[in-house]
Write a protein that holds these residues in place. Sequence first.
Motif, mmCIF file in Angstrom:
data_model
loop_
_atom_site.group_PDB
_atom_site.id
_atom_site.type_symbol
_atom_site.label_atom_id
_atom_site.label_comp_id
_atom_site.label_asym_id
_atom_site.label_seq_id
_atom_site.Cartn_x
_atom_site.Cartn_y
_atom_site.Cartn_z
ATOM 1 N N GLY A 59 0.799 -1.222 0.000
ATOM 2 C CA GLY A 59 0.000 0.000 0.000
ATOM 3 C C GLY A 59 0.827 1.266 0.000
ATOM 4 N N HIS A 60 2.114 1.161 0.299
ATOM 5 C CA HIS A 60 3.042 2.282 0.112
ATOM 6 C C HIS A 60 3.676 2.233 -1.280
ATOM 7 N N PHE A 61 4.020 1.025 -1.726
ATOM 8 C CA PHE A 61 4.709 0.874 -3.012
ATOM 9 C C PHE A 61 3.853 1.315 -4.195
ATOM 10 N N LEU A 62 2.617 0.846 -4.286
ATOM 11 C CA LEU A 62 1.828 1.101 -5.494
ATOM 12 C C LEU A 62 1.478 2.581 -5.691
ATOM 13 N N PRO A 63 1.031 3.314 -4.666
ATOM 14 C CA PRO A 63 0.834 4.755 -4.881
ATOM 15 C C PRO A 63 2.137 5.461 -5.262
ATOM 16 N N LEU A 64 3.253 5.056 -4.643
ATOM 17 C CA LEU A 64 4.551 5.628 -4.991
ATOM 18 C C LEU A 64 4.888 5.361 -6.453
ATOM 19 N N LYS A 65 4.670 4.139 -6.901
ATOM 20 C CA LYS A 65 4.969 3.769 -8.287
ATOM 21 C C LYS A 65 4.192 4.650 -9.268
ATOM 22 N N HIS A 66 2.895 4.825 -9.042
ATOM 23 C CA HIS A 66 2.084 5.602 -9.974
ATOM 24 C C HIS A 66 2.372 7.098 -9.868
ATOM 25 N N ALA A 67 2.621 7.581 -8.671
ATOM 26 C CA ALA A 67 2.998 8.994 -8.526
ATOM 27 C C ALA A 67 4.343 9.252 -9.196
ATOM 28 N N ALA A 68 5.298 8.335 -9.010
ATOM 29 C CA ALA A 68 6.617 8.490 -9.618
ATOM 30 C C ALA A 68 6.522 8.479 -11.135
ATOM 31 N N GLY A 69 5.645 7.642 -11.679
ATOM 32 C CA GLY A 69 5.453 7.622 -13.118
ATOM 33 C C GLY A 69 4.941 8.957 -13.641
ATOM 34 N N TYR A 70 4.025 9.548 -12.900
ATOM 35 C CA TYR A 70 3.507 10.862 -13.277
ATOM 36 C C TYR A 70 4.615 11.915 -13.220
ATOM 37 N N TRP A 71 5.394 11.907 -12.145
ATOM 38 C CA TRP A 71 6.451 12.906 -11.987
ATOM 39 C C TRP A 71 7.569 12.719 -13.014
ATOM 40 N N ARG A 72 7.882 11.477 -13.346
ATOM 41 C CA ARG A 72 8.894 11.242 -14.375
ATOM 42 C C ARG A 72 8.432 11.798 -15.721
ATOM 43 N N ALA A 73 7.172 11.560 -16.053
ATOM 44 C CA ALA A 73 6.644 12.081 -17.317
ATOM 45 C C ALA A 73 6.681 13.607 -17.339
ATOM 46 N N GLU A 74 6.364 14.217 -16.204
ATOM 47 C CA GLU A 74 6.416 15.678 -16.120
ATOM 48 C C GLU A 74 7.842 16.184 -16.328
ATOM 49 N N ALA A 75 8.811 15.516 -15.683
ATOM 50 C CA ALA A 75 10.199 15.935 -15.811
ATOM 51 C C ALA A 75 10.686 15.785 -17.250
ATOM 52 N N LYS A 76 10.317 14.696 -17.894
ATOM 53 C CA LYS A 76 10.740 14.468 -19.274
ATOM 54 C C LYS A 76 10.096 15.464 -20.234
ATOM 55 N N ALA A 77 8.937 16.009 -19.836
ATOM 56 C CA ALA A 77 8.260 17.006 -20.659
ATOM 57 C C ALA A 77 8.786 18.419 -20.385
ATOM 58 N N GLY A 78 9.819 18.508 -19.537
ATOM 59 C CA GLY A 78 10.410 19.805 -19.237
ATOM 60 C C GLY A 78 9.730 20.547 -18.109
ATOM 61 N N ARG A 79 8.857 19.844 -17.378
ATOM 62 C CA ARG A 79 8.154 20.462 -16.244
ATOM 63 C C ARG A 79 8.601 19.765 -14.955
ATOM 64 N N THR A 80 9.887 19.872 -14.639
ATOM 65 C CA THR A 80 10.425 19.177 -13.470
ATOM 66 C C THR A 80 9.674 19.582 -12.208
ATOM 67 N N PRO A 81 9.074 18.638 -11.523
ATOM 68 C CA PRO A 81 8.252 18.977 -10.355
ATOM 69 C C PRO A 81 9.075 19.299 -9.118
ATOM 70 N N VAL A 82 8.416 19.899 -8.146
ATOM 71 C CA VAL A 82 8.972 20.028 -6.794
ATOM 72 C C VAL A 82 8.132 19.082 -5.947
ATOM 73 N N ALA A 83 8.405 17.794 -6.122
ATOM 74 C CA ALA A 83 7.548 16.746 -5.574
ATOM 75 C C ALA A 83 8.105 16.210 -4.261
ATOM 76 N N ARG A 84 7.183 15.752 -3.430
ATOM 77 C CA ARG A 84 7.547 15.244 -2.112
ATOM 78 C C ARG A 84 6.770 13.962 -1.807
ATOM 79 N N VAL A 85 7.443 13.029 -1.153
ATOM 80 C CA VAL A 85 6.808 11.811 -0.658
ATOM 81 C C VAL A 85 7.159 11.662 0.816
ATOM 82 N N VAL A 86 6.155 11.383 1.636
ATOM 83 C CA VAL A 86 6.371 11.114 3.058
ATOM 84 C C VAL A 86 5.761 9.753 3.373
ATOM 85 N N HIS A 87 6.592 8.808 3.757
ATOM 86 C CA HIS A 87 6.131 7.473 4.111
ATOM 87 C C HIS A 87 6.005 7.331 5.624
#
Length: 307
Positions: free
Chosen positions: A130-158
């Motif tokens: 339940g920590h891994f799967l939300p992280l995986k999908h959020a990370a996929g979103y943030w990676r796509a944003e970074a590759k599109a030139g919109r590098t996020p200021v993203a945070r994860v707290v476990h």
Amino acid sequence: MDGRRGLCAGRVVVVTGAGRGLGRAHARAFAAEGARVVVNDLGVGLDGAPDADSPAVRVVAEIRAAGGEAVAHGGDVATNEGAASLVRTAVETYGGLDTLVGNAGFLRDRMLVNLAEDDWDAVIRVHLKGHFLPLKHAAGYWRAEAKAGRTPVARVVHTSSGAGLLGSVGQGNYSAAKAGILGLTLVAAAELGRYGVQVNAIAPVARTRMTEAVFAETMAVPEGPGSAFDAMAPENVSPVVVWLGSAACSGVSGRVFEVEGGRVTVMEGWRRGPGAERGGRWGVREVGETMLKLVARAEPPGAVYGA
């Protein structure tokens, strides 16, 4: 609640397991600091059985009544579709995702000799998966944003636990899951930094449904003059989580913080202690004698909870 100038003004924050206890406190604290919050809670009992009410909807109502912005999500984040829909809810409702707080979990405590395989699997699934799967999908979103030139200021707290750091008698499944979350946090911090993501974990001590039996003797709410501070209130933990979930914590990643009452501590984890090098293969007796000397020089391990 006027978070227009808050620390998290404009940020989109997802909090899992946010219907009660720590998650509820975090969601409300983020909203008070201006965040738009996705409140996730499956609405189950302490043992994982379905619950008739919807705590996520109630928390959203509390946030909105105070002038904040929030939406409820009732999916199971320990499933791939539930975790994917959680991220989609944030992006489709508020246009993005900035912070993910993993907090979902429940207990099925048993001594190891009485711990059923199903109880092991259920706790590992909800806490660790339940920590891994939300992280995986959020990370996929943030990676796509970074590759599109919109590098996020993203945070994860476990959310880990002292049980994950030191172990806890009668909680082998829970301790293993929480220790696993720490390992996941360290790997995520190393892998995702290139995409503008910082990942940290907390080990909170607070009054929740999960801890009330463990801390029954030490969790009384103070009474009388001068007792306004309740050291076990979940709300004591939330300022740390909100700060870690904000842009203000720039440069802090791969860390674990223990939070209890008014105290916050950086946990330093496993580090190499005394060692010995032979230059070749050890003999069994020789290595045994050497290891006894090394153990005598090493710091003693922390006490296991309940031992």
